[in-house]
Design a protein around this motif. Sequence first.
Motif, short mmCIF file in Angstrom:
data_model
loop_
_atom_site.label_atom_id
_atom_site.label_comp_id
_atom_site.label_asym_id
_atom_site.label_seq_id
_atom_site.Cartn_x
_atom_site.Cartn_y
_atom_site.Cartn_z
N ASP A 132 0.83 -1.19 0.00
CA ASP A 132 0.00 0.00 0.00
C ASP A 132 0.88 1.26 0.00
O ASP A 132 2.12 1.18 -0.08
CB ASP A 132 -0.96 0.00 1.18
N ARG A 133 0.26 2.41 0.09
CA ARG A 133 0.99 3.68 0.02
C ARG A 133 2.05 3.77 1.12
O ARG A 133 3.18 4.21 0.87
CB ARG A 133 0.00 4.85 0.13
N ASP A 134 1.70 3.34 2.33
CA ASP A 134 2.66 3.43 3.43
C ASP A 134 3.86 2.52 3.20
O ASP A 134 5.01 2.89 3.49
CB ASP A 134 1.99 3.08 4.76
N ILE A 136 5.09 1.51 0.33
CA ILE A 136 5.94 2.09 -0.72
C ILE A 136 6.72 3.28 -0.19
O ILE A 136 7.90 3.47 -0.51
CB ILE A 136 5.09 2.50 -1.94
N ALA A 137 6.08 4.09 0.67
CA ALA A 137 6.77 5.26 1.23
C ALA A 137 7.96 4.87 2.09
O ALA A 137 8.91 5.65 2.24
CB ALA A 137 5.77 6.08 2.05
N THR A 221 4.73 0.86 -9.00
CA THR A 221 4.49 0.42 -7.62
C THR A 221 3.02 0.10 -7.39
O THR A 221 2.13 0.68 -8.01
CB THR A 221 4.97 1.47 -6.63
N ASP A 223 0.88 0.63 -5.00
CA ASP A 223 -0.10 1.60 -4.52
C ASP A 223 -0.83 2.24 -5.69
O ASP A 223 -2.04 2.42 -5.67
CB ASP A 223 0.58 2.65 -3.63
N ARG A 224 -0.09 2.54 -6.76
CA ARG A 224 -0.71 3.15 -7.95
C ARG A 224 -1.38 2.10 -8.83
O ARG A 224 -2.41 2.38 -9.46
CB ARG A 224 0.34 3.92 -8.74
#
Length: 232
Positions: A132-134, A136-137, A221, A223-224
Amino acid sequence: MLLDPETENDVAYELCQLLGRAILPIRRTDAGPADDRGEGTAFLYTGQGREHLLTADALTRAGAGEIGLRASVTEPAGVAAHAVALPDLADRWRHHGDLGVAVLPTVALHEHAAGEGWRWRTQQVPDAIAADRDAIARIGAEPGSAVVLAHGVGAGGARPLEVAIERVARVGGVVRLMAELPAGYLGAPVFGVQAGGDGEVGLRCLGLVLPARDGGHPLATFDRIRAAVDAS
């Protein structure tokens, strides 16, 4: 997270057992440049109860192609052909050019199999392990372990299932593999092991391999990718 070599090998082995039948070879069958055989990898992903085939968009911008079939991904034995032909390849995929990703709902693939008297016997990358976004961050400049599952290109055009253990990092704001991969790996899924915000360590599918650039491969990635699939 950078793992020791023994743990990397253990993770790669487990991935092959859990997700080896989610990985399918894909190739363009129309004429192309002599140095570009148009061979890559696609993989099955399930999110919100729907199954899709994902790959790099660069592999689907052609007039014709095919999805290769190993004996282990179909049943009953000996019924399916060696490949599913896609004569109108470009028109079958949902193209997300901004991501470099193509998405194919698998309903038609299951209908094709039923019409030919066989069934798919596959695995899928579940949404639960898609980053998810987290997640990947949390990928930073320090290289971490990455495992790529792909169909390489062997002697005589064989497409064996292969594993590559590489390094992934964020470079100039882009998540990327730090080395170029062999033929056939374009579109393949990339997995990493990460520590979550709660301290737990888990396997994550980080994304898929895009065309090589600057000595490595940027990743689309997850998330996208998830957002694109959900919007399809």
